[in-house]
Design an enzyme around this catalytic site. Sequence first.
Site, mmCIF file in Angstrom:
data_model
loop_
_atom_site.group_PDB
_atom_site.id
_atom_site.type_symbol
_atom_site.label_atom_id
_atom_site.label_comp_id
_atom_site.label_asym_id
_atom_site.label_seq_id
_atom_site.Cartn_x
_atom_site.Cartn_y
_atom_site.Cartn_z
ATOM 1 N N SER A 31 6.184 -46.712 4.214
ATOM 2 C CA SER A 31 5.037 -46.774 3.305
ATOM 3 C C SER A 31 4.520 -48.196 3.104
ATOM 4 O O SER A 31 3.385 -48.385 2.671
ATOM 5 C CB SER A 31 5.425 -46.184 1.941
ATOM 6 O OG SER A 31 5.691 -44.811 2.070
ATOM 7 N N ILE B 29 7.665 -13.527 1.189
ATOM 8 C CA ILE B 29 7.100 -12.204 1.473
ATOM 9 C C ILE B 29 7.771 -11.594 2.709
ATOM 10 O O ILE B 29 8.022 -10.391 2.772
ATOM 11 C CB ILE B 29 5.572 -12.311 1.674
ATOM 12 C CG1 ILE B 29 4.894 -12.600 0.334
ATOM 13 C CG2 ILE B 29 5.001 -11.045 2.307
ATOM 14 C CD1 ILE B 29 3.420 -12.970 0.447
ATOM 15 N N GLY C 104 14.159 -11.911 4.899
ATOM 16 C CA GLY C 104 15.096 -12.521 5.847
ATOM 17 C C GLY C 104 14.439 -12.883 7.155
ATOM 18 O O GLY C 104 14.772 -13.907 7.772
ATOM 19 N N GLN D 232 3.843 -5.238 -7.029
ATOM 20 C CA GLN D 232 2.993 -6.208 -7.734
ATOM 21 C C GLN D 232 3.429 -7.659 -7.528
ATOM 22 O O GLN D 232 2.600 -8.572 -7.494
ATOM 23 C CB GLN D 232 2.941 -5.868 -9.223
ATOM 24 C CG GLN D 232 2.183 -4.567 -9.487
ATOM 25 C CD GLN D 232 2.228 -4.140 -10.929
ATOM 26 O OE1 GLN D 232 2.986 -4.686 -11.720
ATOM 27 N NE2 GLN D 232 1.414 -3.158 -11.275
ATOM 28 N N GLU E 281 1.129 -39.773 7.268
ATOM 29 C CA GLU E 281 -0.225 -40.170 6.831
ATOM 30 C C GLU E 281 -0.240 -40.492 5.345
ATOM 31 O O GLU E 281 -1.234 -40.285 4.652
ATOM 32 C CB GLU E 281 -1.223 -39.044 7.145
ATOM 33 C CG GLU E 281 -2.263 -39.418 8.171
ATOM 34 C CD GLU E 281 -1.653 -39.542 9.568
ATOM 35 O OE1 GLU E 281 -0.626 -40.233 9.708
ATOM 36 O OE2 GLU E 281 -2.225 -38.987 10.506
ATOM 37 N N GLY E 282 0.892 -40.988 4.871
ATOM 38 C CA GLY E 282 1.003 -41.364 3.456
ATOM 39 C C GLY E 282 1.762 -40.307 2.687
ATOM 40 O O GLY E 282 1.352 -39.149 2.644
ATOM 41 N N PHE F 160 -0.106 -44.126 17.759
ATOM 42 C CA PHE F 160 -0.455 -45.092 16.717
ATOM 43 C C PHE F 160 0.840 -45.737 16.232
ATOM 44 O O PHE F 160 1.625 -45.104 15.506
ATOM 45 C CB PHE F 160 -1.163 -44.337 15.588
ATOM 46 C CG PHE F 160 -1.867 -45.192 14.577
ATOM 47 C CD1 PHE F 160 -3.063 -45.818 14.883
ATOM 48 C CD2 PHE F 160 -1.353 -45.337 13.292
ATOM 49 C CE1 PHE F 160 -3.729 -46.592 13.940
ATOM 50 C CE2 PHE F 160 -2.018 -46.093 12.341
ATOM 51 C CZ PHE F 160 -3.213 -46.722 12.676
#
Lengths: 407, 147
Positions: A144, A358, A361, A290, A384-385, A135
């Site tokens: 843009s 999480i 390294g 936690q 796509e914007g 495209f």
Amino acid sequence: MDDLFSMDVDGLARLGLVSKDEEKILSKADVAAEETSLSEYEHYLKHEFNSDAIATARKHGLFAINVKKEYGGNEVRPLIHSLVQQRLAQSGLGFPTLYDVQTFISQPSISRWGTEEQKKRYLPKSATGEFIFSFGLTEPEAGSDPRIMKTTYRKEGDSYIINGEKYLISNGSICNYMILFAKSSENQNEITAFIIDAKENGYSVEAQLREKIGLFTADTAMISLEEMVVHESETLGGIGNGLRIAYSALMSGRIGIGSACIGVIEGSLKASIERSKSRIQHGKEIGKHQLIQQHISAIKQNLEMAKWPIYNAAISMEEYNKDYNNKKLLLDADLKSATAKRIASRLAFESADRAVQIHGGFGYSLISPVGQLFCDSRVARIYEGTDEIQDLKIAADLLGKEFEAFS
Amino acid sequence: MRVDFGGDEEFNAPIDKVRSFVMDIKEVASCIPDSSNFSRTDANHFTMSIEPGLGVVKGSLPLHCSLESKGKDNYTYTIEGKGLGSEVSVTLSLNLYEKGNSTGIKWESSINIKGIMGGIGEAVIRKITQEYVEKIIANARQKINEG
């Protein structure tokens, strides 16, 4: 079927939004996603385009699902199409980027705007994956704001002669055809779309962009067009309709990229759960700490916040596809797709970032799938914007056309 | 990360021949792709090295392997390896049975991977191990047919 994906499909089926036949298509997508995961991973590390993924998608008929039956497709609803893309993207955005350009942008453009002859010529072979499309909208100085594009065409006899440059074009160096946008050399306000043959004289690959932050398995190229001769029968949607075609394609493309972002969030969540159960630090699985649980919870919340707006946008797109002349449906689908893509791309990036955290390294490495997801997901806030364009669109849709900040 | 596999394969050979093959650790080891340095410790134990089929994890992974018979025509291979920042543990159970003039093998494997290779992701690991297992079965089939 993948656990998270299965939960999504089951949930939608309970709402009556996915039929048994559609579940079969989604099962094929699930198998294809499994099959492409290794080649995507290995090609990613080599920083090279993954053509194996095209072969896998062809084998499972995935290029056919958004093409009308009369042209050899399955003609699935946008919601199912969205789910297919979502599943493919659990391993990253490389192949889903190709898939977005082919099935969310190019095929719908030809279906909606093409002549009968063009539909017969291009859609059946695009449905099998024999023809891959790119495209050609973006240029070095026109991102843009496509209205300032510099690629031009001039009429000579029964043909148009095209000159210019297209930049950051997904599938640009591997495509058979490109949907190209160019401006009349005589009228700066006249932008027209053409279907051009990438093997013809005048089309050349100036560079393949490999030095990207991510998206290594996707082809990204700069294309030069020099005195390229295109027969007048290859104009798409008529002279001067280019921007309408581009904007309608991007509306669908935003659902494609947004859907892929859901896949990124699911990939991040899966890897994070696995890591949290298997990694032991301070004498216990890190999932028992936690603050790790807080990340897991946040990614799950992101998943829920991202997917429902995308599904909602896909349902609105289905309604609009039945009545292109209905302006109310157009505005509804446009606003929803912009909003959903804006939400999903931000949350995908945030989720991948949390997943990297999480993984510690190890996550800060392309060996790690979450490292790949992190690098890939950044671009979803641009192509796509951009985030900013989506914000302006959303605000303008709500405030009214006279408030358009990008006019 | 744990990946479980199973299957039922038919070999075009009588059960005696297949049994002999399965109990011959050198023959079985030779079916493992990209392996080297086979060394028999005793009748049921051996060591060898493999090169994991991953572009990213380069190098050799030393393995300690054993064969245990668990009743008539029930065998278990246990493979353990440590290296390349990873730990691998594989249990492969084989159950042989007669199938006319052929022999069937019902098999189950459980693969546990920790460390760098364990972090690669379930889908990728599953695909790699699946391809690995398919190669082992193809090699075994060829050797049984040739033998």
